[in-house]
Write an enzyme that holds these catalytic residues in place. Structure first.
Site, PDB file in Angstrom:
ATOM      1  N   ASP A   1       0.869  -1.182   0.000  1.00  0.00           N
ATOM      2  CA  ASP A   1       0.000   0.000   0.000  1.00  0.00           C
ATOM      3  C   ASP A   1       0.906   1.231   0.000  1.00  0.00           C
ATOM      4  O   ASP A   1       1.548   1.523   1.006  1.00  0.00           O
ATOM      5  CB  ASP A   1      -0.883  -0.066   1.262  1.00  0.00           C
ATOM      6  N   HIS A   2       0.929   1.940  -1.095  1.00  0.00           N
ATOM      7  CA  HIS A   2       1.881   3.037  -1.239  1.00  0.00           C
ATOM      8  C   HIS A   2       1.489   4.269  -0.419  1.00  0.00           C
ATOM      9  O   HIS A   2       2.235   5.244  -0.354  1.00  0.00           O
ATOM     10  CB  HIS A   2       2.037   3.406  -2.721  1.00  0.00           C
TER      11      HIS A   2
END
Ligand code: CAO
Length: 448
Positions: A420-421
């Site tokens: 999850d950036h």
């Protein structure tokens, strides 16, 4: 006519879950698996279904009651059933519902007696039948009519409250839940679309996929999807739409690991277990999570806060005939390879036999999804939100690897890490991934 008392089955240890909605009234005809009441604990919402088909003759629970496992819910006068089901006239204990449901309707065999969703998933079942909207017996038909006329819809109290707060006209919202129920996600989607459409930017929201009559092109067969498949679809969609995924790829040299594993084959047999690469992958992930705690977090407070978990529970994706399940191995960093191997076998068997209970699937920090036995050289796994990363495992193959002097045949395991950036930067992801690869390539480090 036999009269059955329906009780609250195992609800994953939830003590004193509150009845937030009663879905039926005395006199209603209900079918097996039809929801009778909705319970809400501090962790999850769950429907308690009828375990037999028949007529509700008495309700033994009311909104506001606090119920635990074994508490009475309703009395149902059983209808006579077709031969196969009628073979057993003994009332089934509620905890046996998954097995019973599987026997009666393999396609609709639910993941558990109660559909329990952990925190992140609870919106999927917060929306429940509107008692004024339709008679339970005619649910599906009435729902269909409701959408045509646009005058009726299914939505639970929490959803109605949210719709009131945001001024959303429920009759304009497409319900994506079972029987067209409107879920919280539908409200979020509706409002997102309204903002985009009204924002003057020319954006038109998510374009709808048109319904196509495939029968125009040849013979088709349409089947219902299992609850598990539908739930998985909702979770996948939620993750895909909300989480900016980055997927990174690498290969681990597992030549030594494979040789070690081959040496242990006899011992595995004497321990009555199987030692596949998976326990090593779980152990390596657990150690790498301990060393890189950013990947062992979850977003909270609407994205303002980060929850750092001091425990390392790892989910493993299991492919079952009814759909994807992700049981969780607790404290994987503290378990030996043999303990992990035994748990992998036990949880995979429980998943396939539909014997997992809700707590077996809760509390995961990170997921390992192994398609290695099936094949493929790589894939981009979707994060099991609110976790922030997932490891995808593909099929190992022997490849020529340059050792500085010559090419050597080495067993290489293709891996993919999605993260999850919003939480995990490339550096965090890269360091974690490099550690996993190093641990798998040098098994001495795994046992340290
Ligand atoms: N490369 C090559 N061979 C592999 C391998 C890999 N990456 N992973 C496993 N194998 C081998 C095993 O070693 C085993 O062979 P041996 O008995 O000779 O050792 C064989 O493949 C079968 O393994 P398995 O599938 O029975 O056991 P597992 O521990 O590898 O996996 C489980 C268990 C439950 C994860 C798996 O059965 C499964 O369900 N996988 C699917 C997960 C999935 O669907 N993910 C996608 C989710 S998103 O849709």
């Amino acid at each position: 006519m036999a009269i059955e008392k329906i009780i609250v089955p195992d609800i994953g240890g939830a003590e004193g879950a509150e009845v937030i909605e009663v879905l039926v009234t005395p006199g209603d005809e209900v079918s097996v698996d039809q929801g009778l009441i909705v319970l809400e604990s501090d962790k999850a919402s769950m429907e308690i279904p009828a375990t037999v088909a028949g007529k509700v003759i008495e309700l033994l629970a009311a909104v506001g009651d606090e119920l635990a496992e074994g508490a009475p819910v309703a009395m149902i006068e059983r209808v006579s059933e077709p031969d196969t089901a009628a073979a057993s006239t003994e009332p089934e204990p509620a905890a046996d519902v998954p097995r019973q449901a599987a026997q009666e309707d393999p396609l609709e065999a639910a993941p558990a007696a109660v559909q329990v969703l952990p925190d992140s998933e609870s919106t999927a079942v917060e929306s429940v039948r509107d008692t004024e909207a339709a008679s339970p017996a005619g649910g599906a038909v009435t729902t269909a009519q409701a959408h045509v006329t646009g005058t009726k819809f299914y939505a639970g109290p929490a959803v109605r409250k949210l719709a009131r707060e945001f001024g959303i006209p429920l009759e304009q919202v497409h319900g994506s839940g079972p029987q067209g129920r409107i879920l919280k996600d539908d409200l979020h989607r509706y409002s997102r679309r309204s903002v985009q459409e009204g924002g003057g930017s020319g954006g038109a929201g998510l374009p709808q996929v048109p319904e196509i009559d495939f029968a125009r092109f040849g013979e088709v067969e349409t089947t219902s999807r299992t609850k598990l498949d539908r739930l998985t679809a909702t979770n996948m969609r939620r993750s895909w739409l909300n989480v900016p995924h980055v997927t990174q790829f690498d290969e681990a040299d597992i030549t030594d690991l494979e040789a070690f594993r081959a040496q242990l084959k006899g011992e595995a047999e004497s321990r009555e277990t199987r030692l596949t690469p998976l326990p090593f992958l779980i152990k390596a992930s657990a150690i790498a999570l301990r060393d890189n705690p950013k990947l062992n977090t979850s977003l909270a407070g609407g994205g303002e806060e980060l929850v750092w978990k001091k425990y390392i529970h790892i989910g493993m994706a299991v492919d079952t005939p009814s759909g994807l399940m992700v049981p969780v191995i607790r404290d994987a960093d503290r378990k030996s390879i043999w303990q992990l191997a035994a748990e992998v076998m036990e949880l995979a068997a429980k998943a396939r036999e539909r014997k997992l209970v809700p707590q077996d699937m809760q509390g995961g920090c990170f997921t390992v999804s192994s398609l290695g036995a099936i094949g493929g050289t790589g894939f981009t796994p979707i994060i099991n939100t609110p976790e922030v990363a997932i490891l995808g495992v593909s099929k190992a193959a022997t490849k020529p690897v340059w050792n500085g002097v010559e090419f050597e045949p080495r067993k290489m395991l293709p891996l993919s890490l999605s993260y999850d950036h919003r939480v995990v930067n490339g550096g965090d992801g890269g360091r974690f991934f490099t550690r996993v690869v190093a641990l798998l390539s040098d098994i001495r480090q795994l046992s340290l």
